[in-house]
Scaffold this active site. Structure first.
Site, PDB file in Angstrom:
ATOM      1  N   ASP A   1       0.960  -1.089  -0.123  1.00  0.00           N
ATOM      2  CA  ASP A   1      -0.087   0.084   0.122  1.00  0.00           C
ATOM      3  C   ASP A   1       0.708   1.269   0.091  1.00  0.00           C
ATOM      4  OD1 ASP A   1       1.361  -0.304   2.646  1.00  0.00           O
ATOM      5  OD2 ASP A   1      -0.871  -1.037   3.531  1.00  0.00           O
TER       6      ASP A   1
ATOM      7  N   ASP B   1      -6.574  -3.544  14.503  1.00  0.00           N
ATOM      8  CA  ASP B   1      -7.918  -3.754  14.179  1.00  0.00           C
ATOM      9  C   ASP B   1      -8.199  -4.890  13.368  1.00  0.00           C
ATOM     10  OD1 ASP B   1      -7.016  -2.620  11.790  1.00  0.00           O
ATOM     11  OD2 ASP B   1      -8.665  -1.016  11.626  1.00  0.00           O
TER      12      ASP B   1
ATOM     13  N   HIS C   1      -6.343  -5.248  10.519  1.00  0.00           N
ATOM     14  CA  HIS C   1      -6.170  -5.145   8.986  1.00  0.00           C
ATOM     15  C   HIS C   1      -4.980  -5.587   8.510  1.00  0.00           C
ATOM     16  CE1 HIS C   1      -4.142  -1.019  10.151  1.00  0.00           C
ATOM     17  NE2 HIS C   1      -3.169  -1.763   9.566  1.00  0.00           N
TER      18      HIS C   1
ATOM     19  N   GLU D   1      -9.217  -2.306   5.854  1.00  0.00           N
ATOM     20  CA  GLU D   1      -9.786  -2.189   7.350  1.00  0.00           C
ATOM     21  C   GLU D   1     -11.165  -2.941   7.337  1.00  0.00           C
ATOM     22  OE1 GLU D   1      -8.185  -0.680   9.166  1.00  0.00           O
ATOM     23  OE2 GLU D   1      -7.295   1.249   8.545  1.00  0.00           O
TER      24      GLU D   1
HETATM   25  P1  PGA Z   1       3.124  -2.049  12.645  1.00  0.00           P
HETATM   26  O1  PGA Z   1       1.818  -1.857  11.640  1.00  0.00           O
HETATM   27  O2  PGA Z   1       3.938  -2.823  12.024  1.00  0.00           O
HETATM   28  O3  PGA Z   1       3.624  -0.714  12.790  1.00  0.00           O
HETATM   29  O4  PGA Z   1       2.492  -2.346  13.945  1.00  0.00           O
HETATM   30  C1  PGA Z   1       1.195  -3.138  11.328  1.00  0.00           C
HETATM   31  C2  PGA Z   1       0.152  -2.661  10.389  1.00  0.00           C
HETATM   32  O5  PGA Z   1      -0.575  -1.639  10.673  1.00  0.00           O
HETATM   33  O6  PGA Z   1      -0.467  -3.443   9.518  1.00  0.00           O
END
Ligand code: PGA
Length: 261
Positions: free
Chosen positions: A67, A136, A138, A143
């Site tokens: 992304d 959450d 994702h 999301e």
């Molecule tokens: P993080 O993010 O590795 O910074 O915890 C993971 C994500 O949001 O996919």
């Protein structure tokens, strides 16, 4: 799903790097799907180290990032192109033309998304997709409440994600609200997926993804339908798994079988 429970972040990064390296050795023209965020930083450092000390060759590797924020160009410090350049691409011998990240400045976003899908298809699909996970549930920027079959498209970030990612920006108002993200369908097409999670703040998302129902409300639960998925989680992220002991037993048996073979 294979669940690998590790002691700490260092071990998680080592094992994740092991998966990537094994793929590259088996197939030098490997196509990697890559995440950003804090979790894969250790993996990228290990790969850089392996390149510098062990001569790990990226010259024939192709990558697709999950992304990119809409509105941030490659020069923006918080763009994912910038992140990847700084942590991996700029430190290994990968051909920059083989590194793909959605264009955060695309004017025709529909076309940008379609082209991204076609590009993945044109190189034969993703061999190994590495993933992080949000609080959450994702994966990518998919999301809760989206489609389990979604493709690359423009997405709206959930308030929790904006809040979590605000630690990288000077204020929460600066966090882009929109992004281009591979869809859950795109991710599910990868031949193999490896999801990394560490820390207690991911424990609920991991529990729901592994032991809850497959539901668009927990995007990572779509991986239950994927035949070749491994979750590498530290003790804290695994802390809410009810069948933790069983996963450990399976892991030991697998190591045993590997030794026999
Ligand atoms: P993080 O993010 O590795 O910074 O915890 C993971 C994500 O949001 O996919």
């Amino acid at each position: 799903m294979d669940i690998v429970i590790v002691a700490d972040y260092q071990e998680l990064s080592e094992i994740a790097a092991g998966y990537v390296i094994a793929h590259m050795k088996k197939k030098p023209r490997t196509v990697l799907g890559l995440p950003t965020g804090s979790t894969p930083e250790g993996l990228y450092s290990r790969l850089v180290e392996e390149h510098r000390k062990g001569g790990l060759d990226f010259s024939t590797v192709t990558t697709f990032n999950l992304d990119e924020y809409l509105g941030l160009g490659p020069d923006h410090e918080q763009s994912y192109r910038h992140y990847m350049q700084k942590r991996l691409f700029g430190r290994i011998n990968i051909n920059e033309e083989h590194t793909h990240i959605p264009d955060g400045l695309a004017r025709d976003t529909d076309r940008c998304c379609r082209d991204y899908e076609h590009l993945i298809e044109s190189v034969g699909g993703i061999d190994l997709q590495v993933l992080g996970i949000g609080r959450d549930g994702h994966i990518g920027f998919n999301e809760p409440g989206g489609s389990l079959a979604s493709r690359t498209r423009v997405v709206v970030l959930a308030p929790e994600t904006v809040e979590d990612n605000s630690r990288f920006f000077s204020s929460v108002d600066e966090v882009p609200q929109l992004a281009v993200s591979m869809g859950l369908g795109t991710i599910s097409d990868a031949r193999r997926c490896v999801l990394l999670a560490c820390g207690e703040q991911k424990a609920e998302a991991i529990e729901q993804s592994v032991e809850g129902p497959v539901t668009a409300m927990v995007p990572a639960s779509v991986l239950q339908m994927h035949p070749e998925t491994t979750l590498i989680v530290d003790e804290a992220a695994a802390s809410r798994l009810r069948r933790k002991n069983y996963y450990r037993a399976v892991q030991e048996k697998r190591e045993h079988i590997a030794q026999i073979n």
